[in-house]
Design a protein around this motif. Structure first.
Motif, mmCIF file in Angstrom:
data_model
loop_
_atom_site.group_PDB
_atom_site.id
_atom_site.type_symbol
_atom_site.label_atom_id
_atom_site.label_comp_id
_atom_site.label_asym_id
_atom_site.label_seq_id
_atom_site.Cartn_x
_atom_site.Cartn_y
_atom_site.Cartn_z
ATOM 1 N N HIS A 67 32.883 -33.772 -12.246
ATOM 2 C CA HIS A 67 32.240 -34.429 -13.151
ATOM 3 C C HIS A 67 30.974 -34.160 -13.899
ATOM 4 C CE1 HIS A 67 35.529 -37.758 -12.701
ATOM 5 N NE2 HIS A 67 35.447 -36.991 -11.580
ATOM 6 N N THR A 68 30.809 -33.920 -15.404
ATOM 7 C CA THR A 68 29.573 -33.848 -15.796
ATOM 8 C C THR A 68 29.163 -35.079 -16.944
ATOM 9 O OG1 THR A 68 30.669 -32.686 -17.646
ATOM 10 C CG2 THR A 68 30.010 -31.387 -15.776
ATOM 11 N N HIS A 69 28.224 -34.888 -17.542
ATOM 12 C CA HIS A 69 27.740 -35.705 -18.734
ATOM 13 C C HIS A 69 27.575 -35.032 -19.832
ATOM 14 C CE1 HIS A 69 26.993 -38.248 -14.711
ATOM 15 N NE2 HIS A 69 27.346 -39.152 -15.617
ATOM 16 N N PRO A 70 27.358 -35.707 -20.979
ATOM 17 C CA PRO A 70 27.303 -34.916 -22.168
ATOM 18 C C PRO A 70 25.980 -34.040 -22.207
ATOM 19 C CG PRO A 70 28.008 -37.238 -22.690
ATOM 20 C CD PRO A 70 27.731 -36.987 -21.234
ATOM 21 N N ALA A 71 24.878 -34.495 -21.647
ATOM 22 C CA ALA A 71 23.579 -33.806 -21.631
ATOM 23 C C ALA A 71 23.719 -32.511 -20.792
ATOM 24 C CB ALA A 71 22.526 -34.488 -21.043
ATOM 25 N N ASP A 72 24.723 -32.394 -19.997
ATOM 26 C CA ASP A 72 24.778 -31.045 -19.199
ATOM 27 C C ASP A 72 25.368 -29.965 -20.111
ATOM 28 O OD1 ASP A 72 24.318 -32.400 -16.980
ATOM 29 O OD2 ASP A 72 26.381 -33.008 -16.263
#
Length: 362
Positions: A2-7
């Motif tokens: 799982h990642t986030h947009p900022a990654d």
């Protein structure tokens, strides 16, 4: 994983003005209560007044959302909105849009619910009226502003996916059309009121197609509706494929329903499940999957917000930003929406013209 947009260096935030303006709401139907008013509340746009041809509906909506004023006369509403520097939010059936635009103060800011009229002729009349009255006007094609679509477009624009060569929208579901009784009277239904979102979303990623191939059709269990299924190919040349396939008559429980938007490039891909369409109106979850050429495989990006109501914030936020800064590139403008309506018109013309006959002569 799982990642986030900022990654991956993208953002899902819509354009917003520095100083929010109040909103005057014209129309108090389901979409207003389900999406417009929740979005304006979340974005911090105060709603000053409400109008609907059904005064009881206007009053009940105003009471439910704490809107201080209800007007039974449209011109009185316009004067009150102009005095407060408000933006006018028009959410009425497409055939009624023109009757309201002519009442707007010249130079006003106005957001118009899609579609941009029932036909290309009505769309042209809306565009001409907005130009003549110098309205700062937008059309609420909001899917392109959904947080997951904003992230996907940024990934494509930043080159993370490489050369984009394949875009696909697929819908297989059971849609309860009885929730919108006015649609049963329309000669143009599925594309004009549903797949238009996907046409606009594809345009937002790939630009303007040179042409289309299309067939839109009835369903044997929904013959009272003009069309409920469509197959659309948007022509971007010999390398890029863009397909839209919708089937709103999948009457076999929600187990095998599908609703996804997929972008493939030479370096990566994105596949988005749009949950609100599945098992409507209960809906399901959104899911944003992506893969890059870094050997890490498919990942899930955690996206905050969805199509309803967050996507509705973008067209209104951008409109208010355009009023604040005339040089701002407002992507939901009537000028851009006109091009989506031109593609829709081409779809209906293609469907009516029929397929290329097959010659079975030996």
């Amino acid at each position: 994983m799982h990642t986030h947009p900022a990654d991956v260096g993208v953002s899902t935030l819509p354009p917003m003005p520095e100083k929010p303006r109040p909103v005057v709401s014209i129309g108090g139907g389901g979409i207003v209560n389900d999406a417009h008013l929740p979005a304006w509340k979340k974005a911090g746009f105060p709603v000053l007044a409400m109008y609907d041809v059904n005064a009881d509906k206007a009053r009940s909506t105003a009471e439910a959302w704490g809107i201080p004023s209800v007007y039974e006369d449209l011109d009185d509403l316009m004067k009150a909105g102009e005095k407060e520097g408000a933006v006018f939010d028009i959410a009425v059936p497409a055939s009624e849009i023109m009757g309201i635009l002519t009442h707007l103060p010249e130079g006003a800011g106005v957001l118009i619910q899609k579609p941009m009229g029932e036909s290309i002729e009505e769309a042209r009349e809306i565009l001409t009226t907005c130009r003549e009255r110098k309205l700062v006007a937008g059309i609420n094609f909001q899917l392109r502003q959904a947080p997951f679509m904003v992230a996907a477009k940024q990934m494509a624009e930043q080159g993370l996916l490489g050369e984009v060569h394949d875009v696909e929208m697929r819908v297989v579901c059971q849609t309860p059309w009885n929730l919108w009784s006015f649609l049963f009277e329309k000669e143009r239904m599925e594309i004009n009121y549903h797949s238009i979102h996907y046409i606009d979303a594809v345009r937002n990623i790939l630009g303007d197609p040179s042409g289309v191939w299309c067939k839109t059709m009835k369903h044997p269990k929904m013959m009272e509706l003009a069309q409920t299924r469509s197959s659309i190919i948007m022509d971007y040349g010999d390398v890029v494929r863009a397909n839209i396939s919708t089937n709103h008559g999948h009457d076999y429980a929600p187990d095998q329903q599908e609703c996804f938007f997929k972008i493939e490039g030479t370096k990566g891909a994105v596949k988005i499940q749009i949950g609100v369409i599945l098992n409507y109106p209960k809906g399901s979850v959104d899911q944003f999957l992506y893969v890059l050429d870094d050997g890490k495989g498919w990942r899930t990006m955690e996206i905050e917000g969805s199509w309803f109501p967050e996507a509705f914030m973008g067209p209104m936020g951008g409109l208010q930003k355009k009023l604040e800064d005339p040089s701002f590139n407002y992507t939901n403008s009537v000028e851009d929406a006109w091009k989506t309506m031109c593609v829709v018109e081409a779809c209906y013309e293609s469907s009516a013209s029929g397929a290329t006959p097959v010659d079975y002569t030996a």
